[in-house]
Design a protein around this motif. Structure first.
Motif, PDB file in Angstrom:
ATOM      1  N   MET B 225       0.839  -1.189   0.000  1.00  0.00           N
ATOM      2  CA  MET B 225       0.000   0.000   0.000  1.00  0.00           C
ATOM      3  C   MET B 225       0.874   1.240   0.000  1.00  0.00           C
ATOM      4  O   MET B 225       2.033   1.202   0.403  1.00  0.00           O
ATOM      5  CB  MET B 225      -0.941  -0.018   1.208  1.00  0.00           C
ATOM      6  N   ASP B 226       0.304   2.342  -0.483  1.00  0.00           N
ATOM      7  CA  ASP B 226       1.013   3.604  -0.449  1.00  0.00           C
ATOM      8  C   ASP B 226       1.274   3.989   1.008  1.00  0.00           C
ATOM      9  O   ASP B 226       0.450   3.744   1.889  1.00  0.00           O
ATOM     10  CB  ASP B 226       0.194   4.697  -1.140  1.00  0.00           C
ATOM     11  N   LEU B 227       2.404   4.607   1.249  1.00  0.00           N
ATOM     12  CA  LEU B 227       2.769   5.007   2.606  1.00  0.00           C
ATOM     13  C   LEU B 227       2.795   6.531   2.715  1.00  0.00           C
ATOM     14  O   LEU B 227       3.000   7.234   1.721  1.00  0.00           O
ATOM     15  CB  LEU B 227       4.146   4.448   2.969  1.00  0.00           C
ATOM     16  N   HIS B 228       2.621   7.022   3.946  1.00  0.00           N
ATOM     17  CA  HIS B 228       2.659   8.462   4.180  1.00  0.00           C
ATOM     18  C   HIS B 228       4.100   8.958   4.022  1.00  0.00           C
ATOM     19  O   HIS B 228       5.022   8.406   4.612  1.00  0.00           O
ATOM     20  CB  HIS B 228       2.145   8.744   5.596  1.00  0.00           C
ATOM     21  N   SER B 229       4.258   9.986   3.176  1.00  0.00           N
ATOM     22  CA  SER B 229       5.616  10.438   2.863  1.00  0.00           C
ATOM     23  C   SER B 229       6.250  11.190   4.031  1.00  0.00           C
ATOM     24  O   SER B 229       7.450  11.427   4.030  1.00  0.00           O
ATOM     25  CB  SER B 229       5.611  11.312   1.611  1.00  0.00           C
ATOM     26  N   GLY B 230       5.447  11.587   5.026  1.00  0.00           N
ATOM     27  CA  GLY B 230       6.035  12.186   6.210  1.00  0.00           C
ATOM     28  C   GLY B 230       6.540  11.107   7.155  1.00  0.00           C
ATOM     29  O   GLY B 230       7.695  11.116   7.572  1.00  0.00           O
ATOM     30  N   ARG B 231       5.684  10.148   7.393  1.00  0.00           N
ATOM     31  CA  ARG B 231       6.036   9.131   8.376  1.00  0.00           C
ATOM     32  C   ARG B 231       7.155   8.223   7.869  1.00  0.00           C
ATOM     33  O   ARG B 231       8.026   7.816   8.632  1.00  0.00           O
ATOM     34  CB  ARG B 231       4.780   8.295   8.674  1.00  0.00           C
ATOM     35  N   GLY B 327      -3.934  12.836  -9.665  1.00  0.00           N
ATOM     36  CA  GLY B 327      -5.062  13.760  -9.796  1.00  0.00           C
ATOM     37  C   GLY B 327      -4.638  15.191  -9.501  1.00  0.00           C
ATOM     38  O   GLY B 327      -3.458  15.488  -9.364  1.00  0.00           O
ATOM     39  N   PRO B 328      -5.630  16.068  -9.418  1.00  0.00           N
ATOM     40  CA  PRO B 328      -5.287  17.464  -9.111  1.00  0.00           C
ATOM     41  C   PRO B 328      -4.783  17.596  -7.679  1.00  0.00           C
ATOM     42  O   PRO B 328      -5.144  16.804  -6.810  1.00  0.00           O
ATOM     43  CB  PRO B 328      -6.610  18.216  -9.314  1.00  0.00           C
ATOM     44  N   GLY B 329      -3.965  18.591  -7.457  1.00  0.00           N
ATOM     45  CA  GLY B 329      -3.494  18.858  -6.110  1.00  0.00           C
ATOM     46  C   GLY B 329      -2.446  17.863  -5.653  1.00  0.00           C
ATOM     47  O   GLY B 329      -1.714  17.301  -6.464  1.00  0.00           O
ATOM     48  N   VAL B 330      -2.452  17.602  -4.368  1.00  0.00           N
ATOM     49  CA  VAL B 330      -1.316  16.938  -3.748  1.00  0.00           C
ATOM     50  C   VAL B 330      -1.786  15.790  -2.880  1.00  0.00           C
ATOM     51  O   VAL B 330      -2.839  15.864  -2.259  1.00  0.00           O
ATOM     52  CB  VAL B 330      -0.566  17.960  -2.860  1.00  0.00           C
ATOM     53  N   LYS B 331      -1.057  14.707  -2.863  1.00  0.00           N
ATOM     54  CA  LYS B 331      -1.265  13.633  -1.891  1.00  0.00           C
ATOM     55  C   LYS B 331       0.129  13.180  -1.482  1.00  0.00           C
ATOM     56  O   LYS B 331       0.876  12.658  -2.319  1.00  0.00           O
ATOM     57  CB  LYS B 331      -2.076  12.507  -2.532  1.00  0.00           C
ATOM     58  N   THR B 332       0.453  13.386  -0.233  1.00  0.00           N
ATOM     59  CA  THR B 332       1.836  13.160   0.196  1.00  0.00           C
ATOM     60  C   THR B 332       2.059  11.699   0.547  1.00  0.00           C
ATOM     61  O   THR B 332       2.176  11.323   1.697  1.00  0.00           O
ATOM     62  CB  THR B 332       2.177  14.059   1.395  1.00  0.00           C
ATOM     63  N   ILE B 333       2.132  10.914  -0.530  1.00  0.00           N
ATOM     64  CA  ILE B 333       2.337   9.470  -0.363  1.00  0.00           C
ATOM     65  C   ILE B 333       3.634   9.038  -1.022  1.00  0.00           C
ATOM     66  O   ILE B 333       4.162   9.705  -1.907  1.00  0.00           O
ATOM     67  CB  ILE B 333       1.195   8.663  -1.004  1.00  0.00           C
ATOM     68  N   ILE B 334       4.104   7.896  -0.567  1.00  0.00           N
ATOM     69  CA  ILE B 334       5.127   7.163  -1.301  1.00  0.00           C
ATOM     70  C   ILE B 334       4.395   6.033  -2.007  1.00  0.00           C
ATOM     71  O   ILE B 334       3.840   5.150  -1.356  1.00  0.00           O
ATOM     72  CB  ILE B 334       6.189   6.608  -0.352  1.00  0.00           C
TER      73      ILE B 334
END
Lengths: 481, 481
Positions: B225-231, B327-334
């Motif tokens: 699964m995609d992971l949170h790019s901050g964590r 998509g549009p905008g941002v999703k901070t994932i890896i």
């Protein structure tokens, strides 16, 4: 100082007993609050964000907070402000920050209980927002009442202000406007941010900083339409190939970000922080594998541990890539456009504005003459590191140690949040007090909070409010010398 | 030989006059055929492909072809077969290949006339399929009748077979099955593929080869699964970054494909071909710019011209890239997954099977241990190069020179087609005879055919059928020595 016992003469049992006595009522009320689907990122739920703010305001009034306001006049979704002043005129003022908006619930089919029908299973309360952040805001209400009950005071030992915003999950886009518009009301000596987690149940920690963020989208274009890869293939630029080269150049062979100047302003973590990180019971394999992540191998900047890589080292990541045909099967085209969404996590003292300039220069240097480049920057947030030797930081640590009866270490958080904006906007020290658990599944299906854990947090807050006047006074005394 | 005039004693005017006399009827009939929307790639139009086949069969019968069959029993969309034998028992047999399926019409709003309401504007006939390939098949019907009329023969000088398939725009997935199933009927001494274009109106050319194709999709995965790019950002593999490195490694600094062994079997074009290519009136800037492409700069393998890069040099292209959030905008994932659609254009004597092995090895070599790689191969076709000294190749060139009254050069086509399958499946020389124009807008809105140009093509075919028995006999004689 850091190893001393809680303030002498404090009947610790009084705070714990007060929390225990008050808890059932707060759990009932929290379940009511959690049933309001205050999904701030979804305009269809904006009325619910308003209802959530009103619910909180009513709960604060019922608890006896003298000043309670719902701020809903501006561009921001409704925020709640409250103030319970201390009787002592020289008592420090603490502004507690939290939020009452919650993440979306997709994929809904993975929830074992409906996300807005809070469900107690054993000592776990399942609901969207249970941990992030309504549960932790409720912990503050309980903590303050426990402080009063345990000490027999009619007002707290510190002036406590609450700012519970409705846009944290949207990136707090109006937080600085809120601060500017309500500067007098928000004036304080210290900010306490409550929206973070401890390392785990057996390793209670205090967050001492979060990373900043710069978002960028790089688009390479050649011509105005996709071309047939048979007719043109081999003789015209392929933006997807050129963009891949740029992405491949983002890191060097040691995993360091290869944007020139990127590390110029990086402040190293303190020795006490690095020692604390190294002392944490970190199971890297388990961290990579779960919950559900299934990653099998850590990678990253050479010379740093995984925790350091995510907490105190800056990064460049690709969040999305798209070019040409991405549906099923085949389309033999040369795409005329390719885009990469990039995000850069920053650490103190990197500044978003400077990093944007460096990224722009990097893209320029990696744009071949045959393609056109466009760089669009999205949101940004500053990194923040709390002072690890500030008496408030140490007081938080001691309060947690007393409540959880274990040693407490420093950690950082890899994500971004409004701490830096609060620090900058209000001009005072900003520290973190959060007792989320890493397996609370925030932002994921089946979010929950462990109720007894939350009660320990409330107990720690009761200790903190009692101890803080003396700790802060010592600071002011030492500042004056 | 190549500079000699058309066969002596040939009253050229007779062929031209015959075409002129017969043309109006064929234009009327072509318009009728073009009104059938035989879009083979769209299952909703499969009945139309059947109607189109029946229409062609009926037209062939009306023209007097003794054998006409619609092949619609197998997995392939209906194909039309016809045979008009020569009276002479030793006459060579020529199999003409074309197709009656057409490309989709999207974007429909860009058509000036409805694509299936054929419209004559001056000497241009606008309709989907007007040039690719119904117009050129109709040219064959007309060419044969003109041959008979001009020579006064009751049957052609060569035995002519027609195979007009219904799946070319789908990549001819069943062409080898068709050949196998009808091997006796399709037996011949020569294949003439009619589905290509000349260089331009003032530079008539004979195609001598097409590139082959290997399609591959490479997917890199890390975890589930995609992971949170901050964590997690900075400490876990990012498949999008790793895939970009693989794509960036596909070419070296000279624009050569960097897959080891890729060029091992590449056969260089003949000197006569390279000289012919160099003599073409090629306006590179105009070619890059139009129609609508808007490319500003040629790039590619060092040491080769743009025409050579697209005709006689193999390529590696990225047709599509996708990873993470687009998509549009941002999703901070890896992202946990990244995919690239790759296509490799091949030239003789590269073999798709070997190239697949090399690509698989290249992907293995560029897969870091932290990610999993999957390579899926899609369709493939062999490259093909016609013998440039074959008497049929030279006869085609001479026939075109006589009809268009200008020097005729060799070219190649950068795309792929069934020529190699026909050559391999039937085991005989395969040559190209096509008079599309590069600005016929095939596969695009407002496809058209220039009617007088098509008539010249029919005239050239009439010359070809007359001349071929002697030219082929000379070959057989020389083969025997």
């Amino acid at each position: 100082m850091t190893d001393e016992a809680p303030p002498e003469g404090s009947p610790i049992a009084a705070e714990r007993d007060a929390v225990t006595a008050l808890a059932p009522d707060y759990v009932v009320r929290l379940r009511e609050w959690l049933s309001i689907p205050s999904i701030g990122t979804d305009p269809a739920h904006h009325p619910d964000v308003g209802r959530s703010a009103e619910w909180l305001a009513e709960a604060l009034r019922a608890d006896g907070w003298p000043t309670v306001e719902v701020w809903d006049g501006g561009p921001a979704l409704p925020a709640v402000y409250a103030h319970w002043p201390a009787a002592e005129p020289d008592a420090p003022t603490v502004l507690v920050y939290g939020h009452h908006d919650v993440q979306p619930v997709d994929p809904i089919e993975l929830w074992r209980h409906p996300p807005f029908e809070p469900t107690l299973v054993g000592d776990e309360l399942f609901a969207r927002g249970a941990s992030d952040d309504k549960g932790q805001v409720a912990m503050h209400l309980l903590g303050l009442r426990a402080h009063l009950a345990a000490t027999g005071r009619m007002s707290p030992a510190v002036s406590v202000k609450l700012l519970v915003e409705g846009e944290e999950e949207s990136g707090s886009p109006h937080i600085l406007e809120l601060i500017r518009a309500h500067r007098d009301r928000l004036a304080c000596d210290l900010v306490v941010v409550t929206d973070t987690a401890v390392f785990n149940r057996d390793a209670i920690t205090v967050v001492t900083g979060q990373r900043g963020l710069v978002e960028a989208e790089v688009t390479f274009t050649s011509g105005t339409m996709d071309l047939h890869s048979g007719r043109f293939g081999g003789a015209v630029p392929n933006p997807a190939v050129e963009l891949a080269k740029l992405v491949a150049a983002l890191h060097d062979d040691d995993g360091r970000v290869a944007v020139p100047g990127f590390y110029d302003d990086v402040r190293l973590p303190s020795d006490v922080e690095r020692a604390d990180f190294a002392g944490l019971p970190f199971d890297e394999a388990a961290w990579l594998a779960g919950p559900g992540a299934g990653v099998t191998e850590a990678t990253g900047e050479a010379g740093w541990s995984s925790l350091e890589r995510t907490w105190v080292r800056p990064t460049a990541e690709v969040n999305g890539l798209v070019a040409g045909y991405t549906g099923p099967g085949v389309k033999t085209i040369i795409p005329h456009r390719a885009s990469a969404k990039l995000s850069f996590r920053l650490v103190p003292d990197q500044r978003p504005e400077k990093i944007r300039d460096l990224v722009r220069a990097f893209v320029d240097a990696h744009t071949p003459s045959a393609v056109r480049a466009e760089v669009r920057f999205g949101g940004a947030s500053e990194p923040y590191a709390a002072p690890t030797d500030h008496p408030a930081t140490l007081a938080v640590r001691d309060a947690l140690r007393a409540a959880f009866e274990q040693e407490v270490r420093f950690t950082r958080a890899g994500g971004s949040g409004p701490a830096s904006a609060l620090h900058t906007g209000l001009g005072v020290a900003t520290v973190y007090f959060g007792v989320g658990l890493p397996d609370d599944r925030i932002h994921a299906p089946n979010e929950r909070v462990v109720v007894p854990f939350l009660l320990r947090g409330a107990e720690a807050l009761a200790y903190l409010w009692r101890a803080l006047p003396d700790r802060m006074r010592a600071r002011r005394g030492s500042d004056a010398t």
